[in-house]
Design an enzyme around this catalytic site. Structure first.
Site, PDB file in Angstrom:
ATOM      1  N   TYR A 198       0.684  -1.151  -0.019  1.00  0.00           N
ATOM      2  CA  TYR A 198       0.082   0.021   0.195  1.00  0.00           C
ATOM      3  C   TYR A 198       0.744   1.093  -0.068  1.00  0.00           C
ATOM      4  O   TYR A 198       0.514   2.309  -0.552  1.00  0.00           O
ATOM      5  CB  TYR A 198      -0.936  -0.052   1.236  1.00  0.00           C
ATOM      6  CG  TYR A 198      -2.407  -0.746   0.756  1.00  0.00           C
ATOM      7  CD1 TYR A 198      -3.161  -0.071  -0.066  1.00  0.00           C
ATOM      8  CD2 TYR A 198      -2.484  -2.138   0.876  1.00  0.00           C
ATOM      9  CE1 TYR A 198      -4.299  -0.877  -0.390  1.00  0.00           C
ATOM     10  CE2 TYR A 198      -3.656  -2.782   0.540  1.00  0.00           C
ATOM     11  CZ  TYR A 198      -4.478  -2.028  -0.003  1.00  0.00           C
ATOM     12  OH  TYR A 198      -5.506  -2.925  -0.601  1.00  0.00           O
ATOM     13  N   HIS A 217      -6.254  -3.288   6.278  1.00  0.00           N
ATOM     14  CA  HIS A 217      -5.554  -4.249   5.783  1.00  0.00           C
ATOM     15  C   HIS A 217      -4.416  -5.003   6.269  1.00  0.00           C
ATOM     16  O   HIS A 217      -3.862  -5.868   5.687  1.00  0.00           O
ATOM     17  CB  HIS A 217      -4.794  -3.640   4.450  1.00  0.00           C
ATOM     18  CG  HIS A 217      -5.864  -2.993   3.442  1.00  0.00           C
ATOM     19  ND1 HIS A 217      -6.663  -3.811   2.753  1.00  0.00           N
ATOM     20  CD2 HIS A 217      -6.026  -1.833   2.984  1.00  0.00           C
ATOM     21  CE1 HIS A 217      -7.349  -2.897   2.008  1.00  0.00           C
ATOM     22  NE2 HIS A 217      -7.222  -1.711   2.160  1.00  0.00           N
TER      23      HIS A 217
HETATM   24 MG   LIG Z   1      -7.950   0.475   1.682  1.00  0.00          MG
END
Ligand SMILES: [Mg+2]
Ligand SMILES: [Ca+2]
Ligand SMILES: [Ca+2]
Ligand SMILES: [Ca+2]
Ligand SMILES: [Mg+2]
Ligand SMILES: [Mg+2]
Ligand SMILES: [Mg+2]
Lengths: 750, 750
Positions: B272, B429
């Site tokens: 990410y 996440h």
């Molecule tokens: Mg997200």
């Protein structure tokens, strides 16, 4: 005819038997002329220079450790085995280094080690490990002893002139002559048959015979022993009959006459052909050097040249051999044996520039006249891409015992290659895989043959030998992409029965760019059941890559369960079947490989075509198969009844038709699209095929069609009983009349 | 302090707010000076030329097909979604091509497409697919709309001077201003938080603000909305709280202040972080170009430079990001976002020559001033190998919410890298993987983190979204190489609970070449149970490669079942355990990931150390773990309760200790040897370790040893409650007294 040829040759040898007597050494593999040229040119030839440097680094390192010639004791993988193996490699390389560098230390090393062997050899009985049908003295099996002599005769040749007459006499009397005798007269069951083991024996005896100029040994190498006492039912360690091929002939010419088909195909398959090539090409080079009048490379319509070219064509895009029969995956044309084969066949077999690009990939050349030719030609930029092709290689000495069919289409990313085994069993290492095929794309395997269940030379895995699961799984029919009837393997899993038969090639046509086709029948694998499979590689601009159309027709005396597996890799993406997943997982059977499979899911579909899409190596693949609503679709995986975790956990998709006397499996296989893990973009991830159909099936004709999602439709009609190119056919299908000439009629979409 | 800084900056902007007014375009990413230099030099800069050619090929091909600006309709993966995504990429590239090539056709293309958007935009309500917590108008979620504006503002900047004043007015009134408003004032839940989504929003609003010279938008980008009405418990689609970080602050500076740790680590993990970097570096480049006085690349101790360097260090030997938390494997520093990051940080962040070798591997540069710098430097040969290092990256805005520890040792073939997650949960996440580690060698993964259960953008797999199995398997503790207590995941699998805590780094020392060490404790994952794991990477000439020593100490209030899995790949070669294979295979549990595991075998050993050796990628690996005769060794595999075949069938080895209040798992991991499939030679196929032992365990100290087959012995003593570098310790073990200073005492074999 063969006999006449043999006698003529024999006569010639007797007549000229002594002309080589005055020749100096080396003369066997290296020649005096070759040594001179190599010395003059090597610093201009990078490939040869690096090969020499590599040999020198290896030999220097080992020489520094000193000589060790231990008393034979261990089995394969053990110390004495590995040591003696290293010794012959070292001696061969040291001999060559002596000739090329003219540094005496290499000759002294060979001499001293040979004398150690000469001291020990007369004291040896046969090897203490009594597990071979033909034990050696240095190794547990004569095969390895023959290896030793093939290499060591080259070393002896290189130092022959360096040694004193007395040293030569000692070596020949105490070592080489009795060594050659043990391989031959003392071991007829090893030496006097038609088999790759015997080829090593013949080459060993012949090569030392040339070096020693011993005509008796040379004759023995060429024609075998005059008499043996081999029993009719005597078998080797692989369960192979000793007396099987060759009509009682033996020796090197018998091997050439019987071990290969006229196309140069070797019945055990490419993995073993690779192993077998070395004594063939090396002894042939020796014969060409010592007896050029034999014209060995022209023998049997240039058989040895063909054998090497065929072997190179039996590889996938990465040069890996198709793993049919017992074959460890990963073996490739980079192997030592293929370096020799490519060099020798380039030099003596017409200088095919395609071979040079293979030699470049090998990154190594032989340190002899043939390697010199290759290194020079590459330096001169003569190399061309090696062109692999579609081919149908006849099996058996006559070329009439079935065939191995290869179809290739598509370029670069779109490359696809299909291999169909319509040959004979392949002897003791053969698998029960009649009409099986495997599929390759430009990355490698797509639909696999499992290969062998073996970890060669990994001691923890049964000493590196064949695992129990090789027989119980890898050889069995269900481990292949071919039909299993009533969950029994072909020939009920009997190698002896399998060896009696071969499939019947029906049709091979690679002449049409739009559709290449291979077709064969098998009537013996399941008595009472006839199988006829046709595989077509279809190229059409409407598809990204070629398609595989698979039409498998079965007809039986009685109702059978029919299962056709496709062994894929990777993860399932989607299917149109309604399926139940199994929980718990149980083994599917008790025999014929089913004990190693677990059913993971079972499904049905009423859509007329069952479809499975999967994902591997960041690509998509789909299988679409015509089914009726009673046909079952099974998702299975190997790994059951595998207490030592010897098997890979690989998946397969099985199309099952039950209680059928007559059935046709019609299946289309697509390789499509790709996925980029960095951009996370999926391209062409969906199958293009909407429907696959069986239009008509009779004893005479089978007609199938497939359709894409844009309603384009393709049709293929097969004449099942007349493959004549000029035969005329006509057939009415769904109120349309079709007329054509030849075994098949292909109607592509407009 | 942060507040003061913010106000000073705010004041400065008000003071100088208008000085850019007279500047001409482009000025955002490309600059007038940059365009001039690129035009003059590009034909001397292969990397830049090929990047331009690639952009031109893409744009020309798409321009030929004409403009399509469809009415928004589809979800991600559908046509309108993909089309609008392609449109913004095309416009951005066409704008750049116009500037560099000065071919009008590119400007006309951008103009015409923008006018189409300006015509449509006022007619749009929010997107018809109502599945996002913050819907866009062009796309189903505002995140994608923000992407659109980040790219399109660059395109507008490039054609700004080309357009008529009337055209600009239309575009700004009908498209850009309302577009920016929808992203911000109309969507506070999207815009006014500290989150990567909001970063995109901030960058989009700020970049179009710069191009339009709209100070209100620039302020809104820098500092967020003055007021919002976000509820305290409002959540996004990932289940993340909207109001979580940032103390009520918003805007780009709040993102910089809160999303990264002082080390530049991003709490969601590298997958990410890679995605998040693009708006950060692009908006920063825009700020540097339009407001150089801000010194954005120096902000927060050069945070953005650190963030990119940290991200590059969070990769394996192939440049693949460590797949901790939700991460699709295969994503690497070759991604588009990293091309920008590397170029921008090279140009604005001190010209680290190591970045150039990464840029070379990327094979592409940005078509702007930063790409020009990189291409020029590479042309001049300034590139150096990128040096990855051992590092302990603090997590959380303050850097005090745990850490991610990386140890690296060995060169070339012997390279080994270990990543230990001692950080916070990682938000929505995040995985339940406290004290988990993964191991990499010079080929890639050895002991894996499963990554996410997702096929991004592969529509057949739940539209490319997170699969159900992501939560039920991939996030669960047992899917990781860390301890599972009583078959329950950390925090009972609650993300909200997990988000409240972080592990406590205890020790990190990468300063000693012989032994590098990382150690951390976790007290919250299982209330009442304390876990303390220490991982050491040991380099010793007696071993081919570095070893991993794993000491996992557990202490609990009551008796527990403790299971420590090691997730390996490939095939089992050998084990010293006596085991029973399971038949049939059943799922191991009903929850916390155990429902996806099947037990394949269960064993015991009375040898004191349990050993498993396996084989993958033609290499050997061994795990040796100190066990008593009651400990169980489990061989398991994922794939149960997986009706859509969403999971890989990957194996794991679990060491199980039962009914323990206190236990220490002591395990040694070797990477050893290799196998050559062409020579069929196995080298160093056996583990060198004979024994691993727990010598002593108390609250204060844990001492362990291991021994090789030559009876060499190594020892490590850990002080468990005092990691002070200068603390003195003494301890008697087996009648020997040890004294040392610091948290650990390592005694290598002599
Ligand atoms: Mg997200
Ligand atoms: Ca139709
Ligand atoms: Ca309990
Ligand atoms: Ca000991
Ligand atoms: Mg054999
Ligand atoms: Mg097979
Ligand atoms: Mg994970």
């Amino acid at each position: 005819m063969q006999n006449v040829k043999t006698y003529i040759l024999l006569f010639m040898f007797i007549a000229i038997g002594n002309w080589a007597h005055s020749q100096s050494h080396p003369k066997l593999i290296l020649t005096q002329k070759g040594v001179k040229e190599i010395r003059a040119q090597i610093d201009q030839l990078p490939l040869m220079q690096s090969s020499l440097d590599k040999a020198r680094a290896f030999v220097d390192q080992e020489m520094a450790k000193g000589i060790d010639v231990p008393v034979p004791k261990d089995m394969a993988g053990g110390y004495t085995h590995n040591r003696h193996k290293k010794n012959y490699m070292l001696m061969q390389k040291a001999g060559v280094l002596f000739q090329i560098t003219q540094e005496e230390k290499y000759a002294l090393f060979v001499r001293d080690m040979l004398l150690e062997y000469a001291k020990m050899y007369p004291t040896l009985d046969v090897h203490p490990v009594k597990r071979s049908y033909a034990p050696g003295k240095i190794f547990w099996q004569n095969l390895n002893d023959a290896n030793w002599l093939v290499y060591t005769s080259q070393a002896y040749d290189c130092v022959y002139d360096f040694l004193s007459a007395k040293e030569r006499k000692t070596l020949e009397k105490d070592l080489f002559r009795p060594f050659a005798d043990h391989l031959s007269v003392d071991s007829p069951q090893f030496y006097n048959r038609v088999h790759n083991h015997s080829t090593w024996g013949n080459a060993a005896v012949g090569m030392i015979g040339f070096v020693m100029n011993d005509q008796e040994l040379i004759d023995r190498a060429f024609y075998g022993l005059k008499s043996d006492n081999i029993k009719e039912d005597q078998k080797d360690n692989d369960g192979g009959l000793i007396k099987m091929q060759g009509d009682g002939k033996a020796g090197f010419f018998a091997q050439l006459d019987h071990l290969f088909s006229p196309d140069g195909y070797y019945t055990e398959g490419p993995y073993y052909q690779r192993y077998a090539m070395y004594p063939f090409v090396m002894f042939a080079e020796a014969i060409e050097n010592c007896r050029p009048d034999v014209k060995i490379f022209e023998y049997r319509d240039s058989l040895l040249v063909k054998a090497v070219q065929t072997l190179l064509n039996l590889t996938d895009v990465n040069g890996l051999f198709f793993p049919i029969n017992d074959a460890q995956k990963g073996m490739s044309y980079l192997s030592r044996e293929l370096v020799s084969s490519v060099n020798i066949v380039y030099h003596f077999g017409g200088e095919d520039p395609g071979l040079l690009s293979v030699a470049e990939k090998q990154g190594e050349v032989m340190l002899d006249d043939t390697g010199l030719s290759v290194a020079k030609a590459i330096k001169e930029g003569k190399q061309r891409a090696y062109q692999k092709k579609s081919a149908n290689y006849g099996d058996g000495a006559s070329g009439e015992e079935g065939a191995l069919g290869i179809l290739r289409a598509g370029k670069a990313d779109a490359e696809l290659c299909l291999v169909m085994k319509n040959s004979s069993q392949g002897m003791g290492h053969g698998h029960f895989d009649k009409l099986s095929f495997s599929l390759y794309d430009n990355k490698g395997e797509v639909l696999q043959d499992y290969g062998a269940a073996r970890f060669v030379n990994i001691e923890q895995k049964f000493g590196g030998g064949y695992l129990k699961e090789n027989k119980s799984w890898a050889k069995q029919t269900v481990a292949h992409n071919t039909l299993v009837v009533d969950r029994i393997s072909h020939f009920k899993g009997s190698t002896d029965t399998g060896n009696k038969y071969h499939s019947e090639p029906y049709l091979f046509d690679a002449g049409n760019e739009q559709i290449q086709i291979v077709s064969a029948k098998e009537r013996n694998a399941y008595p009472g059941t006839e199988m006829h499979r046709t595989l077509a590689l279809i190229s059409d601009d409407k598809f990204e890559k070629p398609l595989v159309l698979d039409v498998f027709k079965v007809k039986s005396d009685e109702e059978k369960q029919l299962e056709l597996p496709y062994h894929f890799f990777g993860q399932i993406i989607s299917t149109n079947c309604e399926y139940q997943v199994a929980e718990p997982l149980t083994k599917m059977g008790d025999a014929y490989g089913y004990q190693h499979l677990r059913l993971e899911a079972e499904g049905l579909t009423d859509e007329g075509s069952a479809k499975l899409s999967w994902f591997v190596n960041d690509r998509f693949y789909s299988i679409t198969s015509a089914v009726n609503s009673e046909d079952k679709l099974l998702l299975v995986r190997s790994g059951a009844e595998d207490p030592n975790f010897n098997l890979r956990r690989d998946p397969a998709f099985i199309v099952q038709k039950n209680q059928q006397k007559e059935a046709v499996f019609v299946t289309l296989i697509e390789s499509h699209g790709k996925y980029d893990r960095v951009t996370e973009f999926a391209d062409n991830a969906f199958s293009s095929i909407s429907q696959v159909e069986l239009l008509l099936n009779s004893d005479d004709y089978t007609a199938v069609s497939f359709e894409d999602k844009k309603n384009n439709k393709w049709m293929l009609i097969l004449a099942n009983r007349d493959a004549g190119k000029k035969s005329k056919h006509q057939l009415r299908i769904n109120k349309t009349d079709y007329e054509w000439t030849g075994a098949y009629h292909y109607v592509p979409a407009q």
